[in-house]
Every structure is written in C-alpha cells, then in structure tokens.
Design a protein around this motif. Structure first.
Motif, mmCIF file in Angstrom:
data_model
loop_
_atom_site.group_PDB
_atom_site.id
_atom_site.type_symbol
_atom_site.label_atom_id
_atom_site.label_comp_id
_atom_site.label_asym_id
_atom_site.label_seq_id
_atom_site.Cartn_x
_atom_site.Cartn_y
_atom_site.Cartn_z
ATOM 1 N N TYR A 46 0.879 -1.300 0.098
ATOM 2 C CA TYR A 46 -0.057 -0.052 0.179
ATOM 3 C C TYR A 46 0.819 1.322 -0.044
ATOM 4 O O TYR A 46 0.521 2.204 -0.541
ATOM 5 C CB TYR A 46 -0.862 0.078 1.097
ATOM 6 N N LEU A 68 -4.292 -5.879 -4.304
ATOM 7 C CA LEU A 68 -4.460 -5.245 -3.218
ATOM 8 C C LEU A 68 -5.447 -6.187 -2.275
ATOM 9 O O LEU A 68 -5.233 -6.482 -1.076
ATOM 10 C CB LEU A 68 -4.702 -3.884 -2.996
ATOM 11 N N GLN A 84 -4.349 1.979 5.051
ATOM 12 C CA GLN A 84 -5.313 2.944 4.262
ATOM 13 C C GLN A 84 -5.625 4.143 5.069
ATOM 14 O O GLN A 84 -5.753 5.174 4.515
ATOM 15 C CB GLN A 84 -6.551 2.006 4.224
#
Length: 120
Positions: A46, A68, A84
């Motif tokens: 990420y 992902l 995130q």
C-alpha cells in the motif's frame, strides 16, 4: 477522525489478540505469524502504491486494486486497514472499500470456521 481511530484500533487489536492467543497456545503460533507477516507485506505494498500514485510519471507501474484485495484476503487485511488510514490511500473509493470489507468478512469467517472445528 473517529473512524480512523476505530479502524486502527480494530486492526491492531485483532493482531494483538492473535499474538497473545498464539503465545498462550490457544491456537498455533504459526497463525499469528502468518497474519503479522502478510499484514506487514500488505502495508508495504500500500505504501509503495501510494508513492507511485503521487508520482504522476510512474502511473503505469501502479499496483492493481485486485492485487491489493488478494493480499487482504490472504490474511493481510489488518495491514490493509492500517495502511489505508495511515497513508490515506484508497480511503475515499467506496467500491474499493466495499470489496475490502468483503475480504475481511470472508477472511474472518474462514478463520472462525477453522477455529470452531479445531476446538469444538
């Protein structure tokens, strides 16, 4: 801001419960290790994708959303939620978030299924 803290707490608590449970031998230590390893890998992917997203010259090198999601499904979802929130990556895309939560539900359901049949 509250949702960010709740998601970080949820992911961190899940990993902590797995680690403590493995240490106390409620389940195999390997389980905790797999989640921690995959969460770390997912978080790093990420971060890498976020860096590529900022660099407009490297847009062709981006990590596909499907990849992902596969990482999240393969025990990396705590790292995905943490990344995130920390990197603010894929945190506004509602379809992506919906699929991420579906992978979390599937992963936790499989984990609960195996735990139930192993210990009952």
């Amino acid at each position: 801001m509250l949702i960010k803290k709740v998601l970080l707490l949820f992911s961190s608590s899940f990993l902590a419960v797995l680690a403590i449970g493995g240490f106390l031998e409620y389940w195999p230590t390997m389980l905790s290790s797999v989640y921690l390893f995959m969460s770390t890998i997912t978080l790093l992917v990420y971060k890498w994708d976020k860096r590529l997203a900022i660099d407009t010259a490297n847009q062709t090198l981006r990590v596909p959303e499907r990849s992902l999601h596969i990482l999240a499904l393969l025990c990396g979802w705590p790292g995905a939620l943490i990344a995130q929130q920390w990197f603010r990556h894929k945190s506004k895309k509602r379809p992506f978030i919906a699929v991420l939560w579906l992978t979390i539900i599937i992963n936790c359901s499989v984990l609960a299924y195996f735990y139930y049949w192993q210990y009952h």
